[in-house]
Design a protein around this motif. Structure first.
Motif, mmCIF file in Angstrom:
data_model
loop_
_atom_site.group_PDB
_atom_site.id
_atom_site.type_symbol
_atom_site.label_atom_id
_atom_site.label_comp_id
_atom_site.label_asym_id
_atom_site.label_seq_id
_atom_site.Cartn_x
_atom_site.Cartn_y
_atom_site.Cartn_z
ATOM 1 N N LEU A 1 0.866 -1.186 0.000
ATOM 2 C CA LEU A 1 0.000 0.000 0.000
ATOM 3 C C LEU A 1 0.895 1.226 0.000
ATOM 4 C CD1 LEU A 1 -2.809 1.388 0.376
ATOM 5 C CD2 LEU A 1 -2.455 1.158 2.847
ATOM 6 N N LEU A 2 0.660 2.129 -0.942
ATOM 7 C CA LEU A 2 1.480 3.333 -1.072
ATOM 8 C C LEU A 2 0.706 4.540 -0.564
ATOM 9 C CD1 LEU A 2 4.214 4.424 -2.228
ATOM 10 C CD2 LEU A 2 2.961 4.919 -4.345
ATOM 11 N N ILE A 3 1.322 5.294 0.341
ATOM 12 C CA ILE A 3 0.775 6.567 0.805
ATOM 13 C C ILE A 3 1.586 7.675 0.145
ATOM 14 C CG2 ILE A 3 0.502 8.104 2.793
ATOM 15 C CD1 ILE A 3 -0.024 5.616 4.495
ATOM 16 N N ILE B 1 -1.890 10.701 8.053
ATOM 17 C CA ILE B 1 -2.547 9.624 7.315
ATOM 18 C C ILE B 1 -1.840 8.296 7.549
ATOM 19 C CG2 ILE B 1 -1.335 9.815 5.087
ATOM 20 C CD1 ILE B 1 -5.119 9.397 5.528
ATOM 21 N N GLN B 2 -0.530 8.317 7.723
ATOM 22 C CA GLN B 2 0.191 7.077 8.028
ATOM 23 C C GLN B 2 -0.326 6.467 9.336
ATOM 24 O OE1 GLN B 2 4.236 9.021 7.335
ATOM 25 N NE2 GLN B 2 4.737 6.893 6.881
ATOM 26 N N VAL C 1 9.892 3.761 10.623
ATOM 27 C CA VAL C 1 10.279 2.347 10.626
ATOM 28 C C VAL C 1 9.079 1.480 10.237
ATOM 29 C CG1 VAL C 1 11.127 0.434 12.054
ATOM 30 C CG2 VAL C 1 12.086 2.738 12.339
ATOM 31 N N ARG C 2 7.912 1.818 10.760
ATOM 32 C CA ARG C 2 6.700 1.056 10.425
ATOM 33 C C ARG C 2 6.328 1.211 8.960
ATOM 34 N NH1 ARG C 2 2.360 3.582 13.670
ATOM 35 N NH2 ARG C 2 3.852 5.159 14.374
ATOM 36 N N MET C 3 6.449 2.440 8.441
ATOM 37 C CA MET C 3 6.021 2.754 7.075
ATOM 38 C C MET C 3 7.119 3.559 6.393
ATOM 39 S SD MET C 3 2.184 3.736 8.353
ATOM 40 C CE MET C 3 2.883 4.190 9.962
ATOM 41 N N PRO C 4 8.162 2.878 5.923
ATOM 42 C CA PRO C 4 9.360 3.577 5.442
ATOM 43 C C PRO C 4 9.114 4.499 4.254
ATOM 44 C CG PRO C 4 9.824 1.266 5.884
ATOM 45 C CD PRO C 4 8.335 1.422 5.940
ATOM 46 N N PHE C 5 10.012 5.472 4.159
ATOM 47 C CA PHE C 5 9.992 6.548 3.163
ATOM 48 C C PHE C 5 10.758 6.053 1.932
ATOM 49 C CE2 PHE C 5 11.022 11.441 3.027
ATOM 50 C CZ PHE C 5 10.446 11.524 1.780
ATOM 51 N N PRO D 1 6.434 -8.149 2.015
ATOM 52 C CA PRO D 1 5.090 -7.597 1.842
ATOM 53 C C PRO D 1 4.097 -8.376 2.716
ATOM 54 C CG PRO D 1 5.725 -8.942 -0.050
ATOM 55 C CD PRO D 1 6.933 -8.832 0.832
ATOM 56 N N PRO D 2 2.966 -7.759 3.066
ATOM 57 C CA PRO D 2 2.520 -6.427 2.650
ATOM 58 C C PRO D 2 3.223 -5.322 3.418
ATOM 59 C CG PRO D 2 0.909 -7.412 4.135
ATOM 60 C CD PRO D 2 1.955 -8.452 3.896
ATOM 61 N N ARG D 3 3.591 -4.269 2.714
ATOM 62 C CA ARG D 3 4.265 -3.123 3.309
ATOM 63 C C ARG D 3 3.420 -1.879 3.081
ATOM 64 N NH1 ARG D 3 9.570 -4.207 -0.298
ATOM 65 N NH2 ARG D 3 7.827 -4.322 -1.794
ATOM 66 N N VAL D 4 3.437 -0.972 4.055
ATOM 67 C CA VAL D 4 2.860 0.357 3.855
ATOM 68 C C VAL D 4 4.035 1.283 3.598
ATOM 69 C CG1 VAL D 4 1.461 2.215 4.807
ATOM 70 C CG2 VAL D 4 0.916 -0.161 5.372
#
Length: 294
Positions: free
Chosen positions: A39-41, A52-53, A75-79, A100-103
């Motif tokens: 999932l891409l933010i 939103i993250q 760390v949870r949702m890397p840039f 995966p799955p990764r945010v």
């Protein structure tokens, strides 16, 4: 005495100004392998990204506050494009080591998103913020983030924003690029102002988009846990783990105000008039319903 980080400079990829450290390692970003479950933010910088993250992470974890505090946001949702020699701060290094799955977070405009995201038909959540508040927030962020180029005085910064000369390029191209593709790709297009006005409604929309059902109680709890005040006190969401040598918190806090309409405290009447004229010209062919006040 503190040894401050060295401010970065901007180079270009396909005409888009990005931090030199990102451009140096661009091949890693360009060839990044996305999977269908990812999932891409995506946002322009300072458009509510961290907010939103946190909402998304809480939705995916069914409102479990403890689970959402398992690690800092980055760390949870890397840039995605953040490529630095420091492996603890390099988003792409984290992502390459995750299953995966990764945010995944990105500020890249749509034309620079690695093709594997589209080939895998990944879902994308895009958040857009009205440009006046966006540029004010970005200005304060660039004052405190010592990795970013020196922002200079406000008037010059506003001019650079209007010309698309800040990091990650033109706000206009960014918001319009995702808007035009939202029906062709799996893009949920959200507005910062809508989330601020009615967080529960938008949380339900996000949950539906990512295939999660959340009860009214969980939705309400997520809304409470992601208020500006709550996030500012949350060490896993307020970036307090970033060293003071990188974030000069004497200049600004990472989570500064989180308001709609703060631009009124920064724009002079002349700047507002000039900006309004420029905005009308740049947005003439794209009717995105931005609100500058709620």
């Amino acid at each position: 005495m503190k040894e401050w980080a060295t401010r970065g400079s901007l180079k270009e990829v396909q005409g888009i100004p990005l931090l030199e450290s990102i451009v140096t390692h661009w091949k890693r970003v360009e060839t990044f392998r996305a999977f269908p479950e990812d999932l891409l933010i995506a946002t322009y910088p300072k458009a509510g990204t961290t907010w939103i993250q946190e909402i998304v992470d809480l939705i995916l974890n069914r409102g479990d506050a403890g689970r959402a505090r398992r690690a800092p946001t980055h760390v949870r949702m890397p840039f995605l494009e953040m490529t630095t020699p420091n492996p603890t701060l390099s988003g792409i290094t984290h992502l390459e080591q995750m299953e995966p799955p990764r945010v995944i977070k990105t500020h890249l405009p749509i034309q620079l998103i690695p093709n594997t995201f589209w080939e895998a038909r990944c879902k994308v959540i895009y958040v857009a913020r009205n440009p006046k508040d966006n540029v004010v927030s970005y200005f304060h962020f660039d004052q405190m983030n010592l990795v970013q180029p020196e922002p200079g005085p406000w008037s010059q910064y506003l001019d650079k924003f209007m010309r698309g000369q800040l990091g990650w390029g033109s706000w206009y191209d960014h918001v319009q690029g995702f808007w035009r593709e939202k029906e062709k790709k799996q893009i949920l297009y959200l507005f910062y102002e809508d989330i601020k006005e009615n967080p529960e409604r938008e949380i339900h929309r996000i949950a539906d988009f990512v295939g999660q059902q959340v009860s009214e109680e969980i939705c309400s709890n997520i809304a409470q846990m992601t208020t500006f005040a709550a996030m500012r006190e949350n060490p896993m969401a307020n970036y307090s783990c970033i060293p003071d040598t990188i974030f000069n918190r004497q200049a600004s806090e990472f989570l500064r105000k989180g308001e709609v309409g703060d631009w009124q405290n920064h724009f002079s009447p002349e700047e507002n008039a000039t900006f309004g004229e420029h905005y009308s010209k740049m947005m003439a062919d794209c009717s995105i319903p931005f609100r500058f006040l709620i």
